[in-house]
Motif scaffolding. Sequence first.
Motif, PDB file in Angstrom:
ATOM      1  N   PRO A 199      30.450  15.685  56.696  1.00 20.86           N
ATOM      2  CA  PRO A 199      30.485  14.629  55.683  1.00 20.86           C
ATOM      3  C   PRO A 199      31.908  14.215  55.316  1.00 20.86           C
ATOM      4  O   PRO A 199      32.844  15.006  55.411  1.00 20.86           O
ATOM      5  CB  PRO A 199      29.784  15.283  54.481  1.00 20.86           C
ATOM      6  N   ILE A 200      32.033  12.968  54.885  1.00 21.56           N
ATOM      7  CA  ILE A 200      33.296  12.451  54.366  1.00 21.56           C
ATOM      8  C   ILE A 200      33.246  12.550  52.841  1.00 21.56           C
ATOM      9  O   ILE A 200      32.286  12.110  52.208  1.00 21.56           O
ATOM     10  CB  ILE A 200      33.510  10.981  54.764  1.00 21.56           C
ATOM     11  N   MET A 201      34.295  13.140  52.245  1.00 19.95           N
ATOM     12  CA  MET A 201      34.411  13.248  50.792  1.00 19.95           C
ATOM     13  C   MET A 201      35.484  12.276  50.308  1.00 19.95           C
ATOM     14  O   MET A 201      36.677  12.553  50.430  1.00 19.95           O
ATOM     15  CB  MET A 201      34.774  14.679  50.392  1.00 19.95           C
ATOM     16  N   PRO A 202      35.104  11.097  49.776  1.00 20.88           N
ATOM     17  CA  PRO A 202      36.114  10.167  49.254  1.00 20.88           C
ATOM     18  C   PRO A 202      36.724  10.704  47.961  1.00 20.88           C
ATOM     19  O   PRO A 202      36.019  11.259  47.115  1.00 20.88           O
ATOM     20  CB  PRO A 202      35.320   8.880  49.015  1.00 20.88           C
ATOM     21  N   THR A 203      38.027  10.558  47.816  1.00 18.53           N
ATOM     22  CA  THR A 203      38.716  11.043  46.624  1.00 18.53           C
ATOM     23  C   THR A 203      39.782  10.049  46.181  1.00 18.53           C
ATOM     24  O   THR A 203      40.233   9.199  46.954  1.00 18.53           O
ATOM     25  CB  THR A 203      39.404  12.405  46.876  1.00 18.53           C
ATOM     26  N   ALA A 204      40.181  10.191  44.933  1.00 15.60           N
ATOM     27  CA  ALA A 204      41.320   9.431  44.405  1.00 15.60           C
ATOM     28  C   ALA A 204      42.028  10.316  43.396  1.00 15.60           C
ATOM     29  O   ALA A 204      41.397  11.145  42.734  1.00 15.60           O
ATOM     30  CB  ALA A 204      40.856   8.132  43.742  1.00 15.60           C
ATOM     31  N   ILE A 205      43.327  10.166  43.282  1.00 20.84           N
ATOM     32  CA  ILE A 205      44.096  10.891  42.271  1.00 20.84           C
ATOM     33  C   ILE A 205      45.176   9.951  41.743  1.00 20.84           C
ATOM     34  O   ILE A 205      45.934   9.389  42.517  1.00 20.84           O
ATOM     35  CB  ILE A 205      44.680  12.208  42.826  1.00 20.84           C
ATOM     36  N   ARG A 206      45.193   9.766  40.433  1.00 23.13           N
ATOM     37  CA  ARG A 206      46.144   8.851  39.804  1.00 23.13           C
ATOM     38  C   ARG A 206      46.735   9.500  38.557  1.00 23.13           C
ATOM     39  O   ARG A 206      46.066  10.281  37.885  1.00 23.13           O
ATOM     40  CB  ARG A 206      45.452   7.536  39.416  1.00 23.13           C
ATOM     41  N   THR A 207      47.965   9.154  38.255  1.00 21.37           N
ATOM     42  CA  THR A 207      48.625   9.640  37.050  1.00 21.37           C
ATOM     43  C   THR A 207      48.929   8.473  36.116  1.00 21.37           C
ATOM     44  O   THR A 207      49.063   7.320  36.559  1.00 21.37           O
ATOM     45  CB  THR A 207      49.935  10.378  37.390  1.00 21.37           C
ATOM     46  N   GLN A 208      49.049   8.804  34.842  1.00 20.34           N
ATOM     47  CA  GLN A 208      49.303   7.760  33.844  1.00 20.34           C
ATOM     48  C   GLN A 208      50.691   7.165  34.021  1.00 20.34           C
ATOM     49  O   GLN A 208      50.911   5.981  33.767  1.00 20.34           O
ATOM     50  CB  GLN A 208      49.158   8.358  32.445  1.00 20.34           C
ATOM     51  N   ASN A 209      51.639   7.991  34.440  1.00 24.18           N
ATOM     52  CA  ASN A 209      53.015   7.539  34.645  1.00 24.18           C
ATOM     53  C   ASN A 209      53.299   7.510  36.150  1.00 24.18           C
ATOM     54  O   ASN A 209      53.287   8.556  36.794  1.00 24.18           O
ATOM     55  CB  ASN A 209      53.996   8.482  33.944  1.00 24.18           C
ATOM     56  N   GLU A 210      53.540   6.327  36.674  1.00 28.34           N
ATOM     57  CA  GLU A 210      53.716   6.177  38.117  1.00 28.34           C
ATOM     58  C   GLU A 210      54.799   5.157  38.423  1.00 28.34           C
ATOM     59  O   GLU A 210      55.009   4.206  37.660  1.00 28.34           O
ATOM     60  CB  GLU A 210      52.418   5.705  38.782  1.00 28.34           C
ATOM     61  N   ILE A 211      55.452   5.352  39.529  1.00 26.15           N
ATOM     62  CA  ILE A 211      56.302   4.319  40.120  1.00 26.15           C
ATOM     63  C   ILE A 211      55.554   3.777  41.326  1.00 26.15           C
ATOM     64  O   ILE A 211      55.142   4.542  42.198  1.00 26.15           O
ATOM     65  CB  ILE A 211      57.663   4.882  40.565  1.00 26.15           C
ATOM     66  N   ILE A 212      55.330   2.482  41.359  1.00 23.90           N
ATOM     67  CA  ILE A 212      54.649   1.855  42.492  1.00 23.90           C
ATOM     68  C   ILE A 212      55.684   1.107  43.336  1.00 23.90           C
ATOM     69  O   ILE A 212      56.389   0.238  42.835  1.00 23.90           O
ATOM     70  CB  ILE A 212      53.534   0.903  42.022  1.00 23.90           C
ATOM     71  N   VAL A 213      55.795   1.504  44.584  1.00 23.60           N
ATOM     72  CA  VAL A 213      56.768   0.892  45.493  1.00 23.60           C
ATOM     73  C   VAL A 213      56.149  -0.414  46.012  1.00 23.60           C
ATOM     74  O   VAL A 213      55.394  -0.416  46.992  1.00 23.60           O
ATOM     75  CB  VAL A 213      57.124   1.848  46.649  1.00 23.60           C
ATOM     76  N   GLU A 214      56.456  -1.498  45.353  1.00 21.68           N
ATOM     77  CA  GLU A 214      55.810  -2.780  45.641  1.00 21.68           C
ATOM     78  C   GLU A 214      56.095  -3.297  47.040  1.00 21.68           C
ATOM     79  O   GLU A 214      55.282  -3.987  47.646  1.00 21.68           O
ATOM     80  CB  GLU A 214      56.250  -3.826  44.603  1.00 21.68           C
ATOM     81  N   LYS A 215      57.261  -2.957  47.600  1.00 23.45           N
ATOM     82  CA  LYS A 215      57.629  -3.465  48.924  1.00 23.45           C
ATOM     83  C   LYS A 215      56.976  -2.679  50.055  1.00 23.45           C
ATOM     84  O   LYS A 215      56.998  -3.127  51.206  1.00 23.45           O
ATOM     85  CB  LYS A 215      59.150  -3.450  49.086  1.00 23.45           C
ATOM     86  N   ALA A 216      56.421  -1.525  49.751  1.00 19.08           N
ATOM     87  CA  ALA A 216      55.763  -0.719  50.780  1.00 19.08           C
ATOM     88  C   ALA A 216      54.432  -1.368  51.163  1.00 19.08           C
ATOM     89  O   ALA A 216      53.764  -2.010  50.343  1.00 19.08           O
ATOM     90  CB  ALA A 216      55.522   0.698  50.265  1.00 19.08           C
ATOM     91  N   TRP A 217      54.023  -1.203  52.413  1.00 20.63           N
ATOM     92  CA  TRP A 217      52.798  -1.854  52.897  1.00 20.63           C
ATOM     93  C   TRP A 217      51.569  -1.410  52.096  1.00 20.63           C
ATOM     94  O   TRP A 217      50.608  -2.174  51.941  1.00 20.63           O
ATOM     95  CB  TRP A 217      52.586  -1.560  54.383  1.00 20.63           C
ATOM     96  N   ASP A 218      51.606  -0.172  51.570  1.00 20.18           N
ATOM     97  CA  ASP A 218      50.458   0.362  50.841  1.00 20.18           C
ATOM     98  C   ASP A 218      50.666   0.413  49.334  1.00 20.18           C
ATOM     99  O   ASP A 218      49.834   0.935  48.611  1.00 20.18           O
ATOM    100  CB  ASP A 218      50.135   1.774  51.345  1.00 20.18           C
ATOM    101  N   LYS A 219      51.806  -0.142  48.845  1.00 20.18           N
ATOM    102  CA  LYS A 219      52.175  -0.015  47.433  1.00 20.18           C
ATOM    103  C   LYS A 219      52.156   1.469  47.033  1.00 20.18           C
ATOM    104  O   LYS A 219      51.460   1.897  46.118  1.00 20.18           O
ATOM    105  CB  LYS A 219      51.266  -0.861  46.533  1.00 20.18           C
ATOM    106  N   PHE A 220      52.951   2.216  47.765  1.00 22.34           N
ATOM    107  CA  PHE A 220      53.006   3.675  47.660  1.00 22.34           C
ATOM    108  C   PHE A 220      53.257   4.121  46.223  1.00 22.34           C
ATOM    109  O   PHE A 220      54.051   3.515  45.499  1.00 22.34           O
ATOM    110  CB  PHE A 220      54.110   4.195  48.572  1.00 22.34           C
TER     111      PHE A 220
END
Length: 223
Positions: free
Chosen positions: A150-171
């Motif tokens: 089976p595939i287990m989809p997951t996500a993990i996010r923090t309240q304080n983040e830097i999003i690299v807007e120029k990265a292809w995936d918005k790292f």
Amino acid sequence: MLYFAAILLKTWIGFVFLSCRKIVVGQPHADMMQNTKDTFILTMWHRNLLMAPKTLVSSKSYASLSSNHPDSKIGIIYARLTGATPVIGSGTGSASKRPIKNKNGAAAFRSLIRHLNNHICVWLTADIPPGPSCECGQGIIALARFSQKPIMPTAIRTQNEIIVEKAWDKFIIPKPFGKLVIAYGEPIHVPRHADDEMIETYRLKLEKNLNELHEKAESLLKG
């Protein structure tokens, strides 16, 4: 130098994780992973890569898929430091405008199958460089089909983040303190007899589930 940088990265992620107040979504799915004797494929979007090891349940061993691109060397060391066994190889995202080169994808696929059949779980990203971001590739669906895991989809996010807007995936580069959300989705089983149409259906299903998990995490972080 790369090894030292990977140690600093691991230390930083550990600090971020310890400093945040955790919220877990889909705890029954995490418990299932913890208690099952079988292996599974854990996946997330590429932008979550730094925090991915914090979604892994501690009772399992893991192999991780790492690109053979020179820029990925630090990621391979980071994977080893987190206890995962790197498998070198990758596919190519549909946004690529360059000729597809041999990225050792077939050999890596066979290696992942062997790991899954030998009591080692696999974690990998569902979208593939150079994108598009948050577009699920077919490789992970094929892996689930051939392995019957089976595939287990997951996500993990923090309240304080830097999003690299120029990265292809918005790292995402996580920062300490605040809230942290780990979201686990319902396992997805791909039938062995799945044809091309069914594979596309499951690809879209996984894509939708991953996006919904991210939306849920973002909603909880704002609440």
